[in-house]
Write a protein that holds these residues in place. Sequence first.
Motif, short mmCIF file in Angstrom:
data_model
loop_
_atom_site.label_atom_id
_atom_site.label_comp_id
_atom_site.label_asym_id
_atom_site.label_seq_id
_atom_site.Cartn_x
_atom_site.Cartn_y
_atom_site.Cartn_z
N GLU A 16 -0.56 18.40 -6.78
CA GLU A 16 -1.49 17.55 -7.53
C GLU A 16 -2.90 17.67 -6.95
O GLU A 16 -3.51 16.69 -6.58
N SER B 172 -0.04 4.79 -13.30
CA SER B 172 0.62 6.05 -12.99
C SER B 172 0.88 6.13 -11.49
O SER B 172 0.33 5.35 -10.70
N PRO C 280 0.73 14.21 -2.40
CA PRO C 280 0.33 14.84 -3.65
C PRO C 280 -0.04 16.31 -3.48
O PRO C 280 0.12 17.11 -4.40
N GLY D 141 -6.11 15.96 -9.07
CA GLY D 141 -6.24 14.53 -9.29
C GLY D 141 -5.61 14.06 -10.59
O GLY D 141 -5.74 12.92 -10.95
N LEU E 147 -3.68 6.03 -5.20
CA LEU E 147 -5.09 5.76 -4.90
C LEU E 147 -5.29 4.33 -4.38
O LEU E 147 -6.04 4.10 -3.43
N CYS F 178 -0.21 8.41 -9.61
CA CYS F 178 -1.51 8.76 -9.04
C CYS F 178 -2.36 7.52 -8.81
O CYS F 178 -2.97 7.36 -7.75
N ASP F 179 -2.41 6.63 -9.79
CA ASP F 179 -3.18 5.39 -9.65
C ASP F 179 -2.64 4.54 -8.51
O ASP F 179 -3.40 3.98 -7.71
N GLY G 122 -2.47 13.65 -11.29
CA GLY G 122 -1.31 12.84 -11.04
C GLY G 122 -0.38 12.68 -12.09
O GLY G 122 0.11 12.46 -12.97
#
Length: 73
Positions: A68, A35, A63, A71, A41, A37-38, A73
């Motif tokens: 977001e 994603s 984010p 977390g 990170l 988000c991943d 995401g």
Amino acid sequence: MSEVYGFEPGDLPGDFYGITVDRLFADTWERDGLSVCDRLLILLGSLAAQGVLDIAEIQIGAPLRNGERDGGG
């Protein structure tokens, strides 16, 4: 790019900018498997490990601007 950074950048002169944005955000950030988000990170971990905190600060703000905060995401 707007999903990652929370804003739509304007066009800059020359082909290099458009090619770079297309490559980074159309190809790299949209691949299957992780994603956004991943990916963010992983990027933040890499930047922190290298001590590139000014760029990490920009990445952390994105984010938050996108709402977001949980977390998810």
